[in-house]
Design an enzyme around this catalytic site. Structure first.
Site, PDB file in Angstrom:
ATOM      1  N   ARG A 255     -70.370   4.908 -12.538  1.00  0.00           N
ATOM      2  CA  ARG A 255     -69.990   4.918 -14.186  1.00  0.00           C
ATOM      3  C   ARG A 255     -70.294   6.168 -14.814  1.00  0.00           C
ATOM      4  NH1 ARG A 255     -72.757   1.702 -16.804  1.00  0.00           N
ATOM      5  NH2 ARG A 255     -72.621  -0.198 -15.228  1.00  0.00           N
TER       6      ARG A 255
ATOM      7  N   TYR B 264     -51.641   9.066 -34.624  1.00  0.00           N
ATOM      8  CA  TYR B 264     -51.135   8.250 -33.535  1.00  0.00           C
ATOM      9  C   TYR B 264     -51.291   6.795 -33.844  1.00  0.00           C
ATOM     10  CZ  TYR B 264     -50.994   6.043 -29.219  1.00  0.00           C
ATOM     11  OH  TYR B 264     -50.919   5.080 -28.043  1.00  0.00           O
TER      12      TYR B 264
ATOM     13  N   ASP C  73     -57.845  16.109 -32.826  1.00  0.00           N
ATOM     14  CA  ASP C  73     -57.126  15.474 -31.677  1.00  0.00           C
ATOM     15  C   ASP C  73     -55.978  16.690 -31.749  1.00  0.00           C
ATOM     16  OD1 ASP C  73     -55.209  14.456 -30.078  1.00  0.00           O
ATOM     17  OD2 ASP C  73     -55.380  12.611 -30.866  1.00  0.00           O
TER      18      ASP C  73
ATOM     19  N   LYS D  93     -51.218  13.436 -21.445  1.00  0.00           N
ATOM     20  CA  LYS D  93     -50.143  13.860 -21.965  1.00  0.00           C
ATOM     21  C   LYS D  93     -49.929  15.420 -21.250  1.00  0.00           C
ATOM     22  CE  LYS D  93     -49.642  10.355 -24.275  1.00  0.00           C
ATOM     23  NZ  LYS D  93     -50.768   9.576 -24.852  1.00  0.00           N
TER      24      LYS D  93
HETATM   25  N1  PLP Z   1     -53.682  10.901 -29.300  1.00  0.00           N
HETATM   26  C1  PLP Z   1     -52.518  11.195 -29.708  1.00  0.00           C
HETATM   27  C2  PLP Z   1     -52.009  12.332 -30.171  1.00  0.00           C
HETATM   28  C3  PLP Z   1     -51.555  10.428 -28.840  1.00  0.00           C
HETATM   29  O1  PLP Z   1     -50.337  10.647 -28.681  1.00  0.00           O
HETATM   30  C4  PLP Z   1     -52.139   9.397 -27.929  1.00  0.00           C
HETATM   31  C5  PLP Z   1     -51.231   8.536 -27.076  1.00  0.00           C
HETATM   32  O2  PLP Z   1     -49.959   8.967 -27.070  1.00  0.00           O
HETATM   33  C6  PLP Z   1     -53.498   9.145 -27.863  1.00  0.00           C
HETATM   34  C7  PLP Z   1     -54.116  10.121 -28.631  1.00  0.00           C
HETATM   35  C8  PLP Z   1     -53.933   8.254 -26.929  1.00  0.00           C
HETATM   36  O3  PLP Z   1     -54.094   8.435 -25.512  1.00  0.00           O
HETATM   37  P1  PLP Z   1     -53.912   7.634 -24.429  1.00  0.00           P
HETATM   38  O4  PLP Z   1     -52.542   6.974 -24.445  1.00  0.00           O
HETATM   39  O5  PLP Z   1     -54.265   8.397 -23.260  1.00  0.00           O
HETATM   40  O6  PLP Z   1     -54.948   6.530 -24.774  1.00  0.00           O
END
Ligand code: PLP
Length: 411
Positions: free
Chosen positions: A73, A126, A198, A223
């Site tokens: 972990r 998001y 982000d 992504k």
């Molecule tokens: N940040 C953005 C801009 C996203 O589009 C997403 C998911 O769509 C996330 C964070 C969260 O990522 P995860 O789906 O890997 O938890």
């Protein structure tokens, strides 16, 4: 791992890619992996082990002193290559990878913020990040202050002596709006507040927020960085001291949001072709954005590298290309969006983004469906009922254009 040992590892002279001196693609392929350390395997082996055995108590002590390299972990060799490589590509001192992008956000806020602290966020985020800041953090006494950061001056009134962090996405999901990283970071730093960005929509091949003054970068590895739609992952990259805190107190240790080593392997494999893929995503998205902009059924298009995008000057300042994400609306609004999506034959109706396959979705439809389960489900600030989000994949762009054109016919 201690802050200083993490730093030493970043400058590891045995690293065949020699730190940051080689080009981006060379580092995406080689950084932090020396086949000599792994029976001359050319690709990083996947270490499927839950724990590590030691030849003596002293050796066990030494591993513990390195920051708990005792149990999977906390530590895994495959995962560690990914952390070092991502940190290097972002220009960060250190990195932490976890099981999803949401686990990365949870690690960030629950490690750095405490009861009574304040978090400033951009008003559009998001949707699950919104759920976290609206529903979860206030329960733990953390005040969240949503602000329109498209005008960085708005930060001045939002920051108080309790503010610990400013957090935003750029490009912003799902609007593809652009926020000015250096202008926001300058204002936050003047008040001694850290900035986390982000950068999922851009990936480090097109945008490196630390070079523009950000302190911490978050990615959903699910992504573009993995890029093949076959695993989940998340990352936090930044200075060694902050990453040490995230590592030691973060959710990976405490709640166990560990990335599986097999996922780390897949993400390392995806990373090797990141910039090639981003070039194609970006070139195809620009062609599609121009096509949509000229189409009579389309009311508006948002793509950062279109001249009509209100923030295209900022986009050109901080991104080398526009990536593959665009948003648009039809004159036929909500119903038109549903009709168009149903007519598509090649593009896949799906959430997520950044995959080889083109993915398209209509947030307002999903929100209405969710309202049957949760009355408080709502569209994210700034997102209209007509908005369609398109993640342009790696298919032949002529086929994507043809599919979109036939779906838009007479709408
Ligand atoms: N940040 C953005 C801009 C996203 O589009 C997403 C998911 O769509 C996330 C964070 C969260 O990522 P995860 O789906 O890997 O938890």
């Amino acid at each position: 791992m201690t802050a200083s040992s993490e730093q030493d590892n970043v400058q590891d002279h045995s690293d065949p890619s020699h730190g940051a001196r080689l080009g981006f693609d060379t580092r995406a392929i080689h950084h932090a992996f020396d086949p000599a350390d792994f029976s001359r395997a050319v690709q990083p082996p996947v270490f499927l082990t839950s724990t590590y055995g030691f030849e003596s108590v002293a050796a066990n002590d030494a591993a513990a002193a390195l920051g708990g390299r005792l149990y999977a972990r906390e530590y895994n060799p495959t995962t560690e290559i990914l952390e070092k490589r991502l940190a290097n590509l972002e220009g960060a001192e250190a990195g932490l990878v976890v099981s999803t992008g949401m686990a990365a956000f949870g690690t960030l806020v629950l490690s750095l913020l405490s009861q009574g602290d304040e978090l400033v966020v951009h008003k559009t985020l998001y949707s699950n990040t919104v759920a976290m800041v609206e529903q979860c953090l206030p329960r733990f006494g953390i005040r969240v202050v949503p602000v329109d950061l498209s005008n960085p001056n708005n930060l001045d009134a939002a920051i108080t002596d309790k503010t610990r962090l400013v957090y935003f996405e750029t490009p912003v999901n799902p609007l593809s709006a652009i926020l000015d990283i250096s202008a926001i970071a300058a204002r936050a730093h003047a008040r001694n507040v850290k900035v986390a960005v982000d950068s999922t929509f851009a990936s480090p091949s097109l945008q490196r927020p630390i070079e523009h003054g950000a302190d911490i970068v978050l990615h959903s590895l699910t992504k573009y960085i993995n890029g093949h739609g076959d695993t989940l992952g998340g990352a936090l990259l930044g200075d060694a001291e902050t990453l040490h805190t995230l590592h030691e107190t973060g959710l990976r240790y405490i709640t166990g949001a560990t990335l599986s080593p097999h996922s780390a392997f897949l993400i390392l494999r995806g990373l090797k072709t990141l910039s090639l893929r981003m070039e194609r995503h970006s070139a195809s998205a620009l062609i599609i954005a121009h096509m949509l902009e000229a189409h009579p059924a389309v009311a508006w298009v948002s793509y950062p590298f279109l001249d009509s995008h209100p923030d295209h000057t900022i986009a050109h300042k901080q991104m080398t290309q526009g990536a593959g994400m665009l948003a648009f609306g039809l004159h036929a609004g909500f119903d038109g969006a549903r009709t168009m999506l149903d007519r598509l034959q090649l593009l896949t109706r799906a959430v997520s983004l950044g995959d080889t396959d083109s993915l398209i979705y209509h947030p307002a439809s999903i929100t209405r469906a969710r309202q049957a389960l949760r009355k408080d489900a709502h569209l994210i600030e700034g997102v209209g009922e007509d908005l369609v989000r398109l993640s342009v994949g790696l298919e032949d762009v002529s086929d994507l254009v043809a599919d979109l054109r036939q779906a838009l016919q007479d709408l």
